[in-house]
Design a protein around this motif. Structure first.
Motif, PDB file in Angstrom:
ATOM      1  N   LEU A 277       0.829  -1.210   0.000  1.00 54.56           N
ATOM      2  CA  LEU A 277       0.000   0.000   0.000  1.00 54.56           C
ATOM      3  C   LEU A 277       0.862   1.259   0.000  1.00 54.56           C
ATOM      4  N   ILE A 278       1.929   1.247   0.781  1.00 47.49           N
ATOM      5  CA  ILE A 278       2.825   2.410   0.819  1.00 47.49           C
ATOM      6  C   ILE A 278       3.412   2.672  -0.564  1.00 47.49           C
ATOM      7  N   ALA A 279       3.898   1.618  -1.224  1.00 50.35           N
ATOM      8  CA  ALA A 279       4.475   1.785  -2.561  1.00 50.35           C
ATOM      9  C   ALA A 279       3.428   2.262  -3.557  1.00 50.35           C
ATOM     10  N   THR A 280       2.231   1.698  -3.492  1.00 45.84           N
ATOM     11  CA  THR A 280       1.184   2.052  -4.450  1.00 45.84           C
ATOM     12  C   THR A 280       0.724   3.487  -4.264  1.00 45.84           C
ATOM     13  N   LEU A 281       0.412   3.872  -3.032  1.00 43.06           N
ATOM     14  CA  LEU A 281      -0.094   5.222  -2.778  1.00 43.06           C
ATOM     15  C   LEU A 281       1.000   6.270  -2.887  1.00 43.06           C
ATOM     16  N   GLY A 282       2.256   5.842  -2.789  1.00 41.26           N
ATOM     17  CA  GLY A 282       3.371   6.774  -2.959  1.00 41.26           C
ATOM     18  C   GLY A 282       3.888   6.838  -4.378  1.00 41.26           C
ATOM     19  N   GLY A 283       3.352   6.001  -5.270  1.00 40.39           N
ATOM     20  CA  GLY A 283       3.812   6.008  -6.652  1.00 40.39           C
ATOM     21  C   GLY A 283       5.220   5.481  -6.818  1.00 40.39           C
ATOM     22  N   ARG A 284       5.588   4.516  -5.988  1.00 39.89           N
ATOM     23  CA  ARG A 284       6.937   3.947  -6.025  1.00 39.89           C
ATOM     24  C   ARG A 284       6.920   2.570  -6.687  1.00 39.89           C
ATOM     25  N   ALA A 285       7.911   2.301  -7.526  1.00 42.38           N
ATOM     26  CA  ALA A 285       7.985   1.017  -8.222  1.00 42.38           C
ATOM     27  C   ALA A 285       8.419  -0.106  -7.295  1.00 42.38           C
ATOM     28  N   TYR A 286       9.089   0.244  -6.183  1.00 37.54           N
ATOM     29  CA  TYR A 286       9.598  -0.767  -5.272  1.00 37.54           C
ATOM     30  C   TYR A 286       9.002  -0.576  -3.883  1.00 37.54           C
ATOM     31  N   LEU A 343       1.769  11.093 -17.298  1.00 39.52           N
ATOM     32  CA  LEU A 343       1.734  10.420 -16.007  1.00 39.52           C
ATOM     33  C   LEU A 343       1.925  11.463 -14.924  1.00 39.52           C
ATOM     34  N   TRP A 344       0.916  11.621 -14.084  1.00 43.81           N
ATOM     35  CA  TRP A 344       0.981  12.625 -13.021  1.00 43.81           C
ATOM     36  C   TRP A 344       1.401  11.981 -11.708  1.00 43.81           C
ATOM     37  N   ASP A 345       2.494  12.478 -11.143  1.00 43.00           N
ATOM     38  CA  ASP A 345       2.993  12.053  -9.838  1.00 43.00           C
ATOM     39  C   ASP A 345       3.259  10.551  -9.776  1.00 43.00           C
ATOM     40  N   ASP A 346       3.495   9.932 -10.923  1.00 42.47           N
ATOM     41  CA  ASP A 346       3.743   8.491 -11.007  1.00 42.47           C
ATOM     42  C   ASP A 346       2.578   7.665 -10.479  1.00 42.47           C
ATOM     43  N   ARG A 347       1.393   8.284 -10.320  1.00 50.63           N
ATOM     44  CA  ARG A 347       0.260   7.576  -9.715  1.00 50.63           C
ATOM     45  C   ARG A 347      -0.999   7.579 -10.579  1.00 50.63           C
ATOM     46  N   PHE A 348      -1.094   8.492 -11.522  1.00 46.92           N
ATOM     47  CA  PHE A 348      -2.294   8.565 -12.353  1.00 46.92           C
ATOM     48  C   PHE A 348      -1.897   8.807 -13.804  1.00 46.92           C
ATOM     49  N   LEU A 349      -2.446   7.980 -14.700  1.00 48.02           N
ATOM     50  CA  LEU A 349      -2.285   8.187 -16.129  1.00 48.02           C
ATOM     51  C   LEU A 349      -3.455   9.039 -16.600  1.00 48.02           C
ATOM     52  N   ARG A 410      -6.777   7.442 -14.911  1.00 46.13           N
ATOM     53  CA  ARG A 410      -6.701   6.031 -14.498  1.00 46.13           C
ATOM     54  C   ARG A 410      -5.593   5.866 -13.477  1.00 46.13           C
ATOM     55  N   PRO A 411      -5.885   5.268 -12.323  1.00 46.56           N
ATOM     56  CA  PRO A 411      -4.820   5.029 -11.338  1.00 46.56           C
ATOM     57  C   PRO A 411      -3.735   4.128 -11.905  1.00 46.56           C
ATOM     58  N   ARG A 412      -2.504   4.473 -11.613  1.00 45.39           N
ATOM     59  CA  ARG A 412      -1.371   3.623 -11.984  1.00 45.39           C
ATOM     60  C   ARG A 412      -0.863   2.941 -10.727  1.00 45.39           C
ATOM     61  N   LEU A 413      -0.651   1.659 -10.804  1.00 43.69           N
ATOM     62  CA  LEU A 413      -0.135   0.899  -9.669  1.00 43.69           C
ATOM     63  C   LEU A 413       1.356   0.679  -9.896  1.00 43.69           C
ATOM     64  N   ALA A 414       2.149   1.623  -9.394  1.00 44.18           N
ATOM     65  CA  ALA A 414       3.575   1.668  -9.722  1.00 44.18           C
ATOM     66  C   ALA A 414       4.341   0.391  -9.404  1.00 44.18           C
ATOM     67  N   PRO A 415       4.042  -0.331  -8.310  1.00 43.84           N
ATOM     68  CA  PRO A 415       4.838  -1.543  -8.052  1.00 43.84           C
ATOM     69  C   PRO A 415       4.525  -2.694  -9.001  1.00 43.84           C
ATOM     70  N   PHE A 416       3.418  -2.610  -9.741  1.00 48.05           N
ATOM     71  CA  PHE A 416       2.969  -3.767 -10.510  1.00 48.05           C
ATOM     72  C   PHE A 416       2.768  -3.510 -12.000  1.00 48.05           C
ATOM     73  N   ASN A 429      -3.693  -8.103  -7.915  1.00 51.98           N
ATOM     74  CA  ASN A 429      -5.118  -8.061  -8.265  1.00 51.98           C
ATOM     75  C   ASN A 429      -5.965  -7.543  -7.113  1.00 51.98           C
ATOM     76  N   ALA A 430      -5.604  -7.898  -5.881  1.00 50.56           N
ATOM     77  CA  ALA A 430      -6.343  -7.395  -4.725  1.00 50.56           C
ATOM     78  C   ALA A 430      -6.220  -5.877  -4.638  1.00 50.56           C
ATOM     79  N   ILE A 431      -5.022  -5.360  -4.860  1.00 48.74           N
ATOM     80  CA  ILE A 431      -4.828  -3.908  -4.803  1.00 48.74           C
ATOM     81  C   ILE A 431      -5.506  -3.227  -5.984  1.00 48.74           C
ATOM     82  N   ALA A 432      -5.472  -3.858  -7.139  1.00 53.99           N
ATOM     83  CA  ALA A 432      -6.147  -3.282  -8.305  1.00 53.99           C
ATOM     84  C   ALA A 432      -7.637  -3.091  -8.028  1.00 53.99           C
ATOM     85  N   VAL A 433      -8.277  -4.092  -7.468  1.00 51.40           N
ATOM     86  CA  VAL A 433      -9.707  -3.990  -7.164  1.00 51.40           C
ATOM     87  C   VAL A 433      -9.963  -2.908  -6.123  1.00 51.40           C
TER      88      VAL A 433
END
Length: 445
Positions: A277-286, A343-349, A410-416, A429-433
């Motif tokens: 969740l931290i990586a996803t909401l922070g727009g981090r790939a790792y 891509l805005w803030d690495d979190r939204f396309l 569209r939300p971007r899920l940076a770690p995935f 998939n759980a985070i995507a949903v």
């Protein structure tokens, strides 16, 4: 030609049986795109798959090949032509793509890897390939595990699972590794038995690269692969996915909430889910580094209310639970031209379907009514700052007008979204949903 020193391993498989097994389990019909450099591993993969498909007599499997010329050596163009000649001999359609443009002075290996997969994906799109296969071997696997172990010696290091047998690239192309249990020398013996040859890339002996140094050190090492590491990682991914589905809410892909009775720092699925969740909401790939997660867990174990930041997100511990959202610092502005995307803030396309340029900025923190509408179950002290994590669309010029329905976010899920290993598919998939996204496609085997 130099022969790799090898660590004996009961898990190895001969190349032709590996190809036969892969062909037998592959969903049909399928169009397979082989990424072939001309080296022994990828050449052996092409030859073995070609033979396995011919033996199976399966007309619902089609084989094509692509060579990426990185343009880093003067010999690379001639090597690509050599591969093309082999493909012509086999009756396999072949395409060469060249990595054009200036090359970076630093980080060349990573830049080459990203360019290679981007170009392979372009070819896969053009020819309608259903999957891509690469010639990674058990030797590559050992090197990967050794490098990751050197960076993190902890027993919870997920990198010890090594490379997955399948990785989803850019959310749309499955890249599979049929030779991941094959020894390089066995592949070379198979090539020679087919009266063929391969190209030796001199960069594979250049000790300026970490992987080469690790490869040369491995023969003297007693280390071996943990066959259970990948299974453990997959099971943790599935367990974490169950935890997220049952205990976490994510609002508009910017704010996550975990009830107080579900904050359990001692549970592995909580820790792994929190990192995701931290990586996803922070727009981090790792995922956050182990040291950062240790700091987070110490904070949570105190059971005290408070705030802390990690990986560009703010963790807000309150009596009713834990809230996670993007911190307000360094939120960008992005201009997107008419009919363009960015891509805005690495979190939204953001796709601009309007006839005017638009400006994407952070949401308004002082918009209390809007925060109450968007995050009705969150405390005001959480909802208002969470607003900043939402992209806000405006006309880029004062005279312009635009239709909001022409702009798609569209939300971007940076770690995935760029590289998703198969053993993390359930977690992704759980985070995507939770973030309002469609699930990722399943692999073709």
């Amino acid at each position: 030609m130099p022969v790799d020193a090898r660590i004996p391993d009961e898990m190895t498989v001969a190349p032709l049986p590996a190809a036969r097994s892969f062909v037998a389990t592959l969903r049909k019909p399928s169009h397979i795109l082989v990424a072939i450099s001309g080296g022994s591993d990828s050449t052996g993969l092409l030859l073995a798959l070609h033979q396995a498909i011919a033996e199976a007599g399966c007309d619902r499997l089609r084989l094509s090949a692509v060579t990426i010329d990185h343009a880093l050596r003067v010999e690379s163009a001639a090597e690509a032509r050599q591969v093309a000649a082999l493909c012509l001999e086999l009756g396999v359609s072949h395409v060469t793509r060249r990595w054009e443009g200036a090359k970076p002075a630093s980080g060349l290996s990573e830049a080459s890897r990203l360019a290679r997969y981007r170009l392979i994906a372009e070819v896969a799109d053009e020819i309608g390939a259903d999957l891509v296969v690469t010639g990674h071997t058990i030797g590559d696997q050992r090197e990967t595990v050794a490098m990751r172990a050197a960076r993190n010696a902890g027993g919870d290091n997920l990198g010890l699972s090594g490379m997955a047998d399948a990785v989803l690239y850019d959310g749309r192309h499955w890249i599979m590794r049929p030779f991941l249990a094959c020894e390089r020398q066995a592949i070379r013996d198979y090539i020679l038995s087919r009266s063929q040859s391969w190209v030796d890339d001199p960069s594979n002996e250049n000790t300026g690269y970490e992987r080469v140094r690790v490869r040369q050190a491995l023969p003297g090492s007693a280390a071996c692969l943990d066959a259970e590491a990948a299974v453990k990682r997959r099971k943790l991914s599935e367990k974490t996915a169950d935890f997220l589905r049952g205990h976490v809410q994510v609002f508009h892909a910017v704010l996550a909430g975990i009830p107080a009775n579900s904050v359990a720092p001692d549970r592995s699925e909580f820790r792994h889910g929190l990192a995701a969740l931290i990586a996803t909401l922070g727009g981090r790939a790792y995922f956050p580094a182990a040291s950062s997660m240790e700091r987070v867990l110490r904070f949570l174990k105190t059971r005290e209310n408070g705030r802390m930041t990690v990986g560009r997100v703010l963790l807000d511990r309150r009596c009713d639970g834990l809230y996670i959202f993007r911190e307000q610092r360094n939120l960008p502005e992005l201009q997107i031209e008419a009919h363009g995307q960015g891509l805005w803030d690495d979190r939204f396309l953001v796709r601009n379907g309007s006839a005017f340029p638009i400006l994407v900025t952070a949401g308004r923190v002082d918009d209390a009514p809007g925060a109450e509408v968007l995050f009705p179950s969150a405390p005001a002290g959480v909802a208002k700052p969470a607003m900043a994590g939402l992209p806000q669309i405006a006309a880029a010029a004062p005279y312009a007008t635009y239709l909001t329905e022409g702009v798609n976010i569209r939300p971007r899920l940076a770690p995935f979204d760029l590289f998703l290993p198969r053993f993390d598919l359930e977690l992704a998939n759980a985070i995507a949903v939770l973030c309002g996204r469609a699930t990722y496609p399943q692999p073709p085997v």
